[in-house]
Design a protein around this motif. Structure first.
Motif, PDB file in Angstrom:
ATOM      1  N   LYS A   3      35.329  10.598  47.715  1.00 22.45           N
ATOM      2  CA  LYS A   3      34.776   9.930  46.535  1.00 22.45           C
ATOM      3  C   LYS A   3      35.046  10.750  45.277  1.00 22.45           C
ATOM      4  N   HIS A  19      29.118   9.556  42.669  1.00 25.89           N
ATOM      5  CA  HIS A  19      29.719  10.878  42.810  1.00 25.89           C
ATOM      6  C   HIS A  19      28.650  11.927  43.141  1.00 25.89           C
ATOM      7  N   ALA A  22      27.726  11.539  46.697  1.00 22.15           N
ATOM      8  CA  ALA A  22      28.778  12.083  47.557  1.00 22.15           C
ATOM      9  C   ALA A  22      28.637  13.593  47.687  1.00 22.15           C
TER      10      ALA A  22
END
Length: 108
Positions: A3, A19, A22
């Motif tokens: 990602k 993000h 992730a």
């Protein structure tokens, strides 16, 4: 970790959360190999929120510390300082502090 290869959207603020999530998931479920993969992403992530999450995950993945990881973060800070980009330099505080923690835990 894949990602983090995608560009971080600048707006809306909630678009960055994929993000950030992730990073947190990599920190929770990862291992030192994941930490190495995350270290490779720090240089191209310029967004402060995502960069902070990224170095927090790296810090979590190296409970015994790592001089190599600390050195990698310090090199990124040096490159950011040399670039003169104030937006990126403002995110380097987390990198410096994480590098210090990693180095201090690696040296008994």
């Amino acid at each position: 970790v894949k990602k983090l290869d995608e560009p971080v959207p600048s707006a809306p603020l909630s678009a960055k959360l994929g993000h950030v999530k992730a990073c947190f998931m990599a920190g929770i479920y990862g291992n030192p190999e994941t930490g190495k993969a995350l270290l490779g992403k720090v240089e191209k992530i310029k967004d402060g929120m995502v960069r902070l999450s990224l170095v927090e995950a790296i810090d979590h993945l190296y409970p015994q510390g790592s001089a190599e990881a600390a050195q990698a973060l310090e090199k990124i800070v040096e490159a950011d300082t040399a670039s003169g980009n104030k937006d990126v330099i403002s995110t380097d505080d987390a990198l410096v502090k994480t590098a210090l923690k990693l180095r201090s835990r690696a040296n008994p």
